[in-house]
Design an enzyme around this catalytic site. Structure first.
Site, mmCIF file in Angstrom:
data_model
loop_
_atom_site.group_PDB
_atom_site.id
_atom_site.type_symbol
_atom_site.label_atom_id
_atom_site.label_comp_id
_atom_site.label_asym_id
_atom_site.label_seq_id
_atom_site.Cartn_x
_atom_site.Cartn_y
_atom_site.Cartn_z
ATOM 1 N N HIS A 82 83.270 28.660 68.793
ATOM 2 C CA HIS A 82 83.729 29.577 67.741
ATOM 3 C C HIS A 82 82.864 29.524 66.472
ATOM 4 C CE1 HIS A 82 87.257 30.525 70.010
ATOM 5 N NE2 HIS A 82 87.805 29.333 69.895
ATOM 6 N N HIS A 119 90.381 30.795 74.915
ATOM 7 C CA HIS A 119 89.998 31.527 73.707
ATOM 8 C C HIS A 119 88.655 32.230 73.906
ATOM 9 C CE1 HIS A 119 92.523 28.119 72.160
ATOM 10 N NE2 HIS A 119 93.131 29.145 71.606
ATOM 11 N N ARG A 180 98.916 22.109 76.179
ATOM 12 C CA ARG A 180 99.791 22.023 75.002
ATOM 13 C C ARG A 180 99.557 23.144 74.010
ATOM 14 N NH1 ARG A 180 99.380 16.139 72.542
ATOM 15 N NH2 ARG A 180 100.943 17.037 71.145
#
Length: 238
Positions: A82, A119, A180
Site C-alpha cells: 500500500h 486488500h 482476524r
C-alpha cells in the site's frame, strides 16, 4: 503483521524438511538511494528520523531470478503493497515490492504483478501506472471494503495478451477463511491453487508474503505454498 508469523512459518519449513530443497539467503538491506528511486527524499528522511534500521526489502530474490540462479524465489517478509510515494498507508511505509520489480525490469521487458491479498495492492499499481512494462492484477475483496476497489478477472487472458517474462505473486494470507481482519472464505488449498496455476506458466516467479492476521493460518498457508512451489506433498493441510 508481527514478525512471529515469519518465525512460525520458518519453523514449519524446518519441521516438514522443506528447507532441504531450498537455499536460504539473508535479505539485502535497502539503501536510501534505492528507496528514493520511488519514494520522495523528504518522506524517507522522515522515516529514518522516527524509526531507524526498520526496513526489510525483497530485492534479493529478484537478483537471484535475474542471474538465473533459481526459477522461483520466495520472501514472506516485508511486502508493503500500500505504500505511496510520499506517505504510508494500510500498515505499509516503504514499497519494497517496487524495488523488487525495478530490479526485474533490468532483465525483463514486461513483468506481471499479481496480488491475492484481501486488500487491493494499490501502492504497487500506482507506482507503475504510467508504464506498460509492468501490469498489476489485484484479486481482492471489493466494493464495501478497504480500499473499495476491484473486480474479478481471468488470468489466462492476461498471460496470453500481455506475455510477461517474469511474474511477481503477492500471497497475502488475510484472504483466508477465519482471518482476524479479513472477511473472505478461501481455504489454504484454494489459496495455494493460485501459486500452482501461476507456476504452471514456467516463468521466473517471485513469491511474496503480505497480510495475514490469524497467525497459525498464515504460517500454515505459506508453508503449504512453499511445498507447492517445490512440488512436494506435505500432510495435514485443509
Amino acid at each position: 503483521m508481527k514478525p512471529h508469523r515469519l518465525r512460525m512459518t520458518h519453523n514449519l519449513l524446518l519441521n516438514y524438511g522443506l528447507y532441504r530443497k531450498i537455499e536460504i539467503y539473508r535479505p539485502h538491506k535497502a539503501t536510501t538511494e534505492e528507496m528514493t528511486k520511488y519514494h520522495s527524499d523528504d518522506y524517507i528522511k522522515f522515516l529514518k528520523s522516527i524509526r531507524p534500521d526498520n526496513i526489510s526489502v525483497v530485492k534479493a530474490g529478484s537478483v537471484k531470478l535475474n542471474r538465473q540462479q533459481t526459477d522461483i524465489a520466495v520472501n514472506w517478509a516485508g511486502v508493503l503493497h500500500h505504500a505511496k510515494k510520499s506517505e504510508a498507508s494500510g500498515f505499509c511505509y516503504v514499497n519494497d515490492i517496487f524495488l523488487a520489480i525495478l530490479e526485474l525490469l533490468k532483465y525483463h521487458q514486461r513483468v506481471l504483478y499479481i496480488d491475492i491479498d484481501i486488500h487491493h495492492g494499490d501502492g504497487v499499481e500506482e507506482a507503475f501506472y504510467t508504464t506498460d512494462r509492468v501490469m498489476s492484477v489485484s484479486f481482492h475483496k471489493y466494493r464495501e471494503y478497504f480500499l473499495g476497489t476491484g473486480d474479478l478477472r481471468m488470468m489466462a487472458k492476461v498471460m496470453e495478451m500481455y506475455q510477461p517474462s517474469a511474474v511477481v505473486l503477492q500471497c497475502g494470507a488475510d484472504s483466508l477463511s477465519g482471518d482476524r481482519l479479513g472477511c473472505f472464505n478461501l481455504t489454504i488449498c484454494g489459496h495455494a491453487k493460485c501459486v500452482e496455476y501461476m507456476k504452471s506458466f514456467n516463468l521466473p516467479l517471485l513469491m511474496l508474503g503480505g497480510g495475514g492476521y490469524t497467525i497459525r493460518n498464515v504460517a500454515r498457508c505459506w508453508t503449504y505454498e512453499m511445498a507447492v512451489a517445490l512440488d512436494t506433498d506435505i500432510p495435514d493441510v485443509s
